[in-house]
Write a protein that holds these residues in place. Structure first.
Motif, PDB file in Angstrom:
ATOM      1  N   ASN A   3       0.883  -1.335  -0.059  1.00  0.00           N
ATOM      2  CA  ASN A   3      -0.012   0.015  -0.086  1.00  0.00           C
ATOM      3  C   ASN A   3       0.859   1.254  -0.086  1.00  0.00           C
ATOM      4  O   ASN A   3       0.440   2.365   0.258  1.00  0.00           O
ATOM      5  CB  ASN A   3      -0.869  -0.005   1.204  1.00  0.00           C
ATOM      6  N   LEU A   6       1.505   6.179   3.681  1.00  0.00           N
ATOM      7  CA  LEU A   6       0.149   6.846   4.062  1.00  0.00           C
ATOM      8  C   LEU A   6      -0.165   7.952   3.210  1.00  0.00           C
ATOM      9  O   LEU A   6      -1.189   8.252   3.009  1.00  0.00           O
ATOM     10  CB  LEU A   6       0.525   7.194   5.670  1.00  0.00           C
ATOM     11  N   LEU A  19      -9.504   3.867   4.279  1.00  0.00           N
ATOM     12  CA  LEU A  19      -8.906   4.374   5.544  1.00  0.00           C
ATOM     13  C   LEU A  19     -10.342   4.574   6.513  1.00  0.00           C
ATOM     14  O   LEU A  19     -10.610   5.636   6.816  1.00  0.00           O
ATOM     15  CB  LEU A  19      -7.958   5.230   5.593  1.00  0.00           C
ATOM     16  N   ARG A  23      -8.801   1.531  10.832  1.00  0.00           N
ATOM     17  CA  ARG A  23      -7.395   1.557  10.290  1.00  0.00           C
ATOM     18  C   ARG A  23      -6.589   2.582  10.753  1.00  0.00           C
ATOM     19  O   ARG A  23      -5.402   2.914  11.051  1.00  0.00           O
ATOM     20  CB  ARG A  23      -7.535   1.451   8.867  1.00  0.00           C
ATOM     21  N   ARG A  24      -7.290   3.822  10.493  1.00  0.00           N
ATOM     22  CA  ARG A  24      -6.700   5.111  11.151  1.00  0.00           C
ATOM     23  C   ARG A  24      -6.181   5.166  12.371  1.00  0.00           C
ATOM     24  O   ARG A  24      -4.889   5.503  12.621  1.00  0.00           O
ATOM     25  CB  ARG A  24      -7.505   6.416  10.873  1.00  0.00           C
ATOM     26  N   ILE A  27      -3.143   3.277  12.795  1.00  0.00           N
ATOM     27  CA  ILE A  27      -2.101   3.593  12.462  1.00  0.00           C
ATOM     28  C   ILE A  27      -1.347   4.877  13.322  1.00  0.00           C
ATOM     29  O   ILE A  27      -0.238   4.738  13.734  1.00  0.00           O
ATOM     30  CB  ILE A  27      -2.201   4.292  10.970  1.00  0.00           C
ATOM     31  N   LEU A  58       2.861   1.155   4.341  1.00  0.00           N
ATOM     32  CA  LEU A  58       1.737   0.377   4.736  1.00  0.00           C
ATOM     33  C   LEU A  58       1.827  -0.863   4.126  1.00  0.00           C
ATOM     34  O   LEU A  58       1.899  -1.041   2.764  1.00  0.00           O
ATOM     35  CB  LEU A  58       0.641   1.047   4.504  1.00  0.00           C
ATOM     36  N   TYR A  62      -2.259  -2.773   6.134  1.00  0.00           N
ATOM     37  CA  TYR A  62      -2.378  -1.496   6.650  1.00  0.00           C
ATOM     38  C   TYR A  62      -1.236  -1.640   7.883  1.00  0.00           C
ATOM     39  O   TYR A  62      -1.361  -0.651   8.815  1.00  0.00           O
ATOM     40  CB  TYR A  62      -3.468  -1.001   6.798  1.00  0.00           C
ATOM     41  N   LEU A  64       1.919  -0.897   9.742  1.00  0.00           N
ATOM     42  CA  LEU A  64       2.877   0.455   9.326  1.00  0.00           C
ATOM     43  C   LEU A  64       4.336  -0.020   9.593  1.00  0.00           C
ATOM     44  O   LEU A  64       4.784  -0.841  10.562  1.00  0.00           O
ATOM     45  CB  LEU A  64       2.484   1.515  10.000  1.00  0.00           C
TER      46      LEU A  64
END
Length: 239
Positions: A3, A6, A19, A23-24, A27, A58, A62, A64
């Motif tokens: 991915n 970001l 997102l 998921r946010r 992160i 990502l 997702y 990181l």
């Protein structure tokens, strides 16, 4: 990384819809844990110095990785801060004391993290023009809405299509503003940030005006170099 970064998803008109809040928040929490490791848990105390959306890579799920340690500073022993005459980093993510005086510490990364959190919640870049022809930094815009009690208006509209715990979103905004406080000693450590993110019972400190709102982080007469496309910049100047 499948991915990419970001940056390529968060600020893309179509891709950012993938997102959701889960998921946010994953992160945000992952970056905070990564910074805590660099600042407090690794054998060497490391200040990243160039934390931004394009340096958050990502994978397919997702998960990181914090990348690009080209500008990182390493502290030895009990050292917690230093001064340099070589100012390098990305404008808009630098702490004001570093951009103006070359002073850096782990609290410098806190500022970058705070800006990143506000970008993740709002889906907006830190540098841009919002709601007017005047050039306004995202931090200033968030602070203005925070003081008016209307900060919820800045939350990324795409999150309305997914379940997004309102209290958790507002907590992240408050943490973001705490991290961009003017004085380094007023900013939380990353271990404190992780406690705030993971606990439902911790009372967050009140927020003061961010440094970027009083000219220290904006366009002034300090001969700073801007980077409109988010690329890393370097400026050399004598002490």
């Amino acid at each position: 990384m499948p991915n990419r970064s970001l940056d390529t998803i968060l600020f893309d008109y179509d891709k950012h819809k993938h997102l959701d809040w889960e998921r946010r928040f994953k992160i945000i929490s992952g970056v905070a844990r990564g910074l805590q490791y660099l600042h407090e848990d690794s054998q060497l105390k490391i200040v990243h110095q160039d934390l931004k959306a394009s340096n958050i890579l990502l994978d397919f799920d997702y998960n990181l990785k914090i990348s690009d340690f080209g500008l990182a500073k390493i502290f030895g022993g009990y050292q917690s801060e230093d001064v340099t005459s070589r100012i390098a980093g990305t404008y808009g993510y630098m702490s004001p004391e570093y951009a103006m005086h070359g002073q850096y510490s782990t609290k410098s990364d806190a500022v970058s993290f705070g800006v990143l959190v506000l970008e993740i919640v709002t889906g907006r870049r830190n540098n841009g023009s919002y709601n007017s022809e005047q050039y306004v930094y995202l931090v200033n815009l968030v602070w203005e809405h925070w003081t008016r009690g209307s900060v919820i208006e800045l939350i990324d509209p795409s999150l309305s299509d997914h379940p997004s715990p309102g209290d958790q979103v507002l907590k992240c905004i408050q943490i973001g503003l705490l991290c961009v406080e003017k004085r380094p000693e007023d900013r939380p450590t990353m271990s404190s940030v992780n406690v705030m993110l993971s606990s439902h019972n911790v009372r967050l400190p009140s927020v003061s005006m961010p440094a970027f709102c009083d000219g220290l982080g904006g366009h002034g007469d300090n001969s700073k170099v801007t980077s409109a496309n988010g690329m890393t910049i370097t400026k050399l100047e004598p002490r």
